[in-house]
Structures are given as C-alpha cells and as structure tokens.
Design an enzyme around this catalytic site. Sequence first.
Site, PDB file in Angstrom:
ATOM      1  N   LYS A  13      34.041  55.374  42.804  1.00 17.94           N
ATOM      2  CA  LYS A  13      35.244  55.914  43.472  1.00 17.94           C
ATOM      3  C   LYS A  13      34.865  56.821  44.641  1.00 17.94           C
ATOM      4  O   LYS A  13      35.403  56.711  45.736  1.00 17.94           O
ATOM      5  CB  LYS A  13      36.106  56.704  42.465  1.00 17.94           C
ATOM      6  CG  LYS A  13      36.514  55.904  41.237  1.00 17.94           C
ATOM      7  CD  LYS A  13      37.336  56.723  40.267  1.00 17.94           C
ATOM      8  CE  LYS A  13      36.582  57.855  39.570  1.00 17.94           C
ATOM      9  NZ  LYS A  13      35.511  57.408  38.649  1.00 17.94           N
ATOM     10  N   ARG A  86      44.482  60.600  35.599  1.00 16.27           N
ATOM     11  CA  ARG A  86      43.464  60.196  34.626  1.00 16.27           C
ATOM     12  C   ARG A  86      44.047  60.047  33.228  1.00 16.27           C
ATOM     13  O   ARG A  86      43.336  59.687  32.302  1.00 16.27           O
ATOM     14  CB  ARG A  86      42.412  61.308  34.571  1.00 16.27           C
ATOM     15  CG  ARG A  86      41.040  60.909  35.007  1.00 16.27           C
ATOM     16  CD  ARG A  86      40.186  62.102  34.681  1.00 16.27           C
ATOM     17  NE  ARG A  86      38.800  61.873  34.820  1.00 16.27           N
ATOM     18  CZ  ARG A  86      38.125  61.892  35.959  1.00 16.27           C
ATOM     19  NH1 ARG A  86      38.737  62.072  37.076  1.00 16.27           N
ATOM     20  NH2 ARG A  86      36.830  61.724  35.968  1.00 16.27           N
ATOM     21  N   ARG A 125      22.265  59.140  39.352  1.00 14.78           N
ATOM     22  CA  ARG A 125      22.952  59.742  40.498  1.00 14.78           C
ATOM     23  C   ARG A 125      22.376  61.127  40.826  1.00 14.78           C
ATOM     24  O   ARG A 125      22.049  61.923  39.949  1.00 14.78           O
ATOM     25  CB  ARG A 125      24.445  59.896  40.209  1.00 14.78           C
ATOM     26  CG  ARG A 125      25.137  60.688  41.331  1.00 14.78           C
ATOM     27  CD  ARG A 125      26.632  60.649  41.265  1.00 14.78           C
ATOM     28  NE  ARG A 125      27.138  61.061  39.974  1.00 14.78           N
ATOM     29  CZ  ARG A 125      28.402  60.922  39.610  1.00 14.78           C
ATOM     30  NH1 ARG A 125      29.270  60.373  40.428  1.00 14.78           N
ATOM     31  NH2 ARG A 125      28.785  61.320  38.411  1.00 14.78           N
ATOM     32  N   ARG A 158      24.008  66.295  38.784  1.00 19.61           N
ATOM     33  CA  ARG A 158      25.209  67.002  38.326  1.00 19.61           C
ATOM     34  C   ARG A 158      25.036  67.408  36.866  1.00 19.61           C
ATOM     35  O   ARG A 158      24.444  66.677  36.093  1.00 19.61           O
ATOM     36  CB  ARG A 158      26.424  66.065  38.446  1.00 19.61           C
ATOM     37  CG  ARG A 158      27.301  66.370  39.622  1.00 19.61           C
ATOM     38  CD  ARG A 158      28.344  65.310  39.902  1.00 19.61           C
ATOM     39  NE  ARG A 158      29.252  64.996  38.819  1.00 19.61           N
ATOM     40  CZ  ARG A 158      30.303  64.180  38.955  1.00 19.61           C
ATOM     41  NH1 ARG A 158      30.563  63.618  40.118  1.00 19.61           N
ATOM     42  NH2 ARG A 158      31.086  63.923  37.929  1.00 19.61           N
ATOM     43  N   ARG A 169      32.037  61.411  28.357  1.00 17.62           N
ATOM     44  CA  ARG A 169      32.911  61.061  29.495  1.00 17.62           C
ATOM     45  C   ARG A 169      33.372  59.608  29.385  1.00 17.62           C
ATOM     46  O   ARG A 169      34.521  59.302  29.676  1.00 17.62           O
ATOM     47  CB  ARG A 169      32.168  61.276  30.820  1.00 17.62           C
ATOM     48  CG  ARG A 169      32.015  62.734  31.169  1.00 17.62           C
ATOM     49  CD  ARG A 169      30.998  62.956  32.269  1.00 17.62           C
ATOM     50  NE  ARG A 169      31.368  62.357  33.525  1.00 17.62           N
ATOM     51  CZ  ARG A 169      30.494  62.049  34.490  1.00 17.62           C
ATOM     52  NH1 ARG A 169      29.208  62.299  34.314  1.00 17.62           N
ATOM     53  NH2 ARG A 169      30.906  61.516  35.603  1.00 17.62           N
TER      54      ARG A 169
END
Length: 211
Positions: A13, A86, A125, A158, A169
Amino acid sequence: MNLILFGAPGAGKGTQSSLLIERHGMTQISTGDLFRAAIKGQTDLGKKAQEYMDKGQLVPDSIVIGMVEEVLAKGLKSFILDGFPRTVAQAEALEELLKKMNISIGKAIFLEVPMGILMDRLTGRRVCKSCGTVYHVASKPPKMEGKCDVCGGEVVQRNDDKADVIETRLKTYHEFTSPLKEFYKKSGKYVEVDGNRDTEEVYKEIDKIIK
Ligand code: AP5
C-alpha cells in the site's frame, strides 16, 4: 479521484501510494504514518497509539476516526486512504464523514498478496527514519547499507516488523480488515489487484483503474 487502498500488512500500500503521489500528485493519508509521526513527536496520541502498535494490535476505532476526520476537514483534492478503514466500524464511520463533508470515493482497491509472501516482505522491509522511504533488504536495498538514497537518513527496521509482532498483525488483519472486501463489494467500488507482481506492473494496473 479519491481512493481507498487496502490489503494485508506488507501488501504494498505504501509503495504504491508513493508512486501515485509522484506521478499523479495525489495526497496520501496513511494512518500508520500519522501514528508514527505522533510517536516521534511524543504527543499524547502517539503514546496511546504506540501501546497498540508495538503489539501488532489495532489502535481503537474512536482514536483513528477522530484523527482521519481532522485530516479530511483540510479539504484535500485527490487523496489515497492507506491503511484506513481497517475495520467495518471504521468503514461505516468513514461513509458518514464523507456524506457530511460531501466527498466521494471513486474506488476501493484491494491489493491481493499471498500470506507466504507477506512475511518475507515485512521481515525484510527497512525504512528511512527521516523521510520514510521504504526499502527491502533483498529486493530494494539502499545503495549504501543503512543510509537512505533520498535524504541520507538512517535506514532502520520498524518496531512492528519483528516476526512475533508480524504474526499478530496478520491475524488481526484476517479477523478485522479482511471483511472489508465484502463491505466494498456491496458498495460497487471494489476492485482487486494482484499485488504479487513487480511493483511497476502493479502500479500500471492501478494507473489504468484511476484513469
Ligand atoms: P501501517 O503502517 O498502516 O501498516 P500495515 O497496514 O501493516 O501496512 P504496512 O505499512 O506494513 O505495509 P504496506 O502494505 O504499506 O507495504 P509496503 O509498501 O511498505 O499500520 C501500522 C500499525 O498502525 C497497525 O498495526 C496498527 O497498530 C496501527 N494502525 C494503522 N492504521 C490503523 C487503523 N486504521 N486502525 C487501527 N490501527 C491502525 O511494502 C512492504 C515491503 O514489501 C517493502 O519492503 C517493499 O519494498 C516491499 N514491496 C512492496 N511492493 C512490492 C512488490 N510488488 N514486490 C516486491 N516487494 C514489494
């Protein structure tokens, strides 16, 4: 056109939003980024949000909806909602807000990526601490390890991209966010895009949709 971009954590996204900003001059409203900015600024909102984010849980709807309302009230011309709504409750609240503010959403684009791929994308990431540019250790590393190509800032992992938090998550996504597919199918705005392809190929399809 205003867009909703939704999908699982790591679906791409943020990556696609960056391209839409660069090439279509759109404005991204990323609730995750807004929370991270609040955490950095050590505001009350940031302190509350961090409790949930570090565990991979959703920040309560009442906090998120109020924050989005403030942003939408600025009267943005062409925006992408990234990571909001969400939950079905957030989607219903958004409908109310849009009606009140006389704003319309053109499409709700769902980025479909198989679960097996998401874990690799998220654990790999890395993000720039200063400008937020997104990297991946294998598929998109910065030219100099640990240093952002764009601003020279520090490139880090992160807090919520650790394997145990990612699992929560992904579970949270299945339980609360996945039902949004049905919500937007009913509204006639739903479009599904195969997000498990090269970034540019995914972008081309989104570009076609918005044109
Ligand atoms: P948020 O920041 O929104 O995180 P997320 O939804 O989990 O999404 P991500 O940012 O992890 O993934 P992405 O889809 O943007 O993928 P990206 O492009 O970076 O939210 C964080 C937290 O905030 C939530 O857990 C929650 O606590 C809270 N929160 C936020 N919004 C909320 C809300 N509305 N309600 C309640 N709580 C909320 O890509 C990932 C990686 O894959 C990158 O390394 C990238 O380089 C790579 N990649 C991207 N596309 C491709 C491709 N096509 N091929 C190969 N690699 C790719």
